[in-house]
Design an enzyme around this catalytic site. Structure first.
Site, short mmCIF file in Angstrom:
data_model
loop_
_atom_site.label_atom_id
_atom_site.label_comp_id
_atom_site.label_asym_id
_atom_site.label_seq_id
_atom_site.Cartn_x
_atom_site.Cartn_y
_atom_site.Cartn_z
N GLY A 60 0.80 -1.22 0.00
CA GLY A 60 0.00 0.00 0.00
C GLY A 60 0.83 1.26 0.00
O GLY A 60 0.52 2.24 0.69
N ARG A 117 1.24 5.84 -2.42
CA ARG A 117 1.07 7.23 -1.99
C ARG A 117 0.81 7.27 -0.48
O ARG A 117 0.77 6.24 0.18
CB ARG A 117 -0.10 7.87 -2.75
CG ARG A 117 -1.39 7.07 -2.66
CD ARG A 117 -2.48 7.67 -3.55
NE ARG A 117 -3.67 6.82 -3.53
CZ ARG A 117 -3.92 5.85 -4.41
NH1 ARG A 117 -3.05 5.66 -5.39
NH2 ARG A 117 -5.00 5.12 -4.34
N ASN A 152 1.26 -2.14 5.31
CA ASN A 152 0.61 -0.83 5.40
C ASN A 152 -0.71 -0.78 4.65
O ASN A 152 -1.58 0.03 4.96
CB ASN A 152 1.56 0.25 4.85
CG ASN A 152 0.88 1.59 4.69
OD1 ASN A 152 0.64 2.29 5.68
ND2 ASN A 152 0.53 1.94 3.46
N SER A 212 -4.01 1.02 13.66
CA SER A 212 -4.64 2.34 13.74
C SER A 212 -5.12 2.58 15.16
O SER A 212 -5.46 1.63 15.89
CB SER A 212 -5.83 2.42 12.78
OG SER A 212 -6.63 3.56 13.04
N TYR A 218 -13.62 -1.49 10.15
CA TYR A 218 -12.24 -1.01 10.18
C TYR A 218 -11.59 -1.28 11.54
O TYR A 218 -10.47 -1.79 11.63
CB TYR A 218 -12.21 0.49 9.87
CG TYR A 218 -10.83 1.08 9.72
CD1 TYR A 218 -10.08 0.86 8.56
CD2 TYR A 218 -10.28 1.87 10.72
CE1 TYR A 218 -8.82 1.40 8.41
CE2 TYR A 218 -9.02 2.42 10.58
CZ TYR A 218 -8.29 2.18 9.42
OH TYR A 218 -7.04 2.72 9.28
N ALA A 252 -12.46 -3.49 13.80
CA ALA A 252 -12.28 -4.93 13.99
C ALA A 252 -11.05 -5.43 13.23
O ALA A 252 -10.27 -6.25 13.75
CB ALA A 252 -13.52 -5.69 13.53
N LYS A 271 -8.35 -3.71 12.35
CA LYS A 271 -7.11 -3.19 12.93
C LYS A 271 -6.83 -3.80 14.31
O LYS A 271 -5.67 -3.97 14.69
CB LYS A 271 -7.19 -1.67 13.02
CG LYS A 271 -7.16 -0.98 11.65
CD LYS A 271 -5.92 -1.35 10.85
CE LYS A 271 -5.81 -0.57 9.56
NZ LYS A 271 -4.56 -0.91 8.80
#
Length: 245
Positions: free
Chosen positions: A12, A15, A89, A141, A153, A155, A157
């Site tokens: 990932g 950018r 990432n 995160s 999200y 869950a 992370k």
């Protein structure tokens, strides 16, 4: 140089935070594989670093697909001969309140953020166990602690942190460290898109008083990937100016 001549894969990384991680690792002497689903921007980012004289290449990959992950690791070995560092990432978000979240949005986020991280970690574990060394850095995160509208999200992370701690227990005696970084509010193109009022609210929650830069995350990754962090293992490190205490 912290990681001179080490070979690193950063998923990932076309950018945003991922690119900054790749850039810092390259500056610190690593040979870096930029990997991403975004083929055109991934190739452009690799070229940008190549023009600065860094040993960087681009290999496209959908980390939720096992065959593509296998190809990513195989191609990296062919080109550089080994893999010393894996930075997981890659991730996406599809936000929605719990009672409205669709099956598709749940599955997509879990498949990429959690299953994709597992796919890459499993391949790295096979190689690193055999060579008796390695560094795995997972980007989780601050949302792993729970966040409104981010059931999928959060869950995913939180799952990444569980994977991190389990892998530490399994791999530590093989000379491999596995740590997680939780970025806080980072100044990226995505966060710059939030309304000014929301931006101000987020900044007010940060004791440091300002948003972090993507390179702040990259510098932490470079340290964890180096020999200086050889006795740091299974940790969850917040890079957020004190937002999460």
């Amino acid at each position: 140089m912290l990681v001179k001549d080490k070979v690193a894969i950063v998923t990932g990384s076309a950018r945003g935070i991922g690119f900054s991680i790749a850039e810092v690792l390259a500056e610190e002497g690593a040979k870096v594989v930029i990997s991403d689903l975004a083929t055109s921007s991934g190739a452009e980012s690799a070229k940008e670093l190549q023009l600065k004289g860094y040993a960087v290449t681009f290999i496209p990959c959908d980390i939720s697909k096992r065959d593509q992950v296998n190809a990513l690791f195989a191609q990296t070995q062919v080109q550089f001969g080994r893999i010393d560092v894996l930075v997981n990432n890659a991730g996406i978000n599809r936000d929605g309140m719990l009672h409205k979240l669709s099956d598709d949005d749940w599955d997509l986020v879990i498949d990429i953020n959690l299953k994709g991280t597992f796919n890459c970690m499993q391949e790295a574990a096979k190689l690193m166990r055999e060579q008796g060394s390695g560094r795995i850095v997972n980007i989780s995160s601050a949302s792993w602690l729970g966040n409104v509208g981010q059931a999928n999200y959060a869950a995913s992370k939180a799952g990444v942190i569980g994977l991190t701690k389990t892998a530490c227990r399994e791999l530590a005696r093989k000379g491999v460290t596995v740590n997680a970084i939780c970025p806080g509010f980072i100044d990226t193109v995505m966060t710059r898109g939030v309304p000014e009022k929301v931006w101000d609210i987020m900044i007010s929650k940060i004791p440091a008083g300002f948003a972090g830069a993507p390179r702040d995350v990259g510098q932490c990754v470079a340290f964890l990937a180096s020999e200086r962090a050889r006795y740091i293992n299974g940790e969850v490190i917040n890079v957020g100016g004190g937002m999460v205490l």
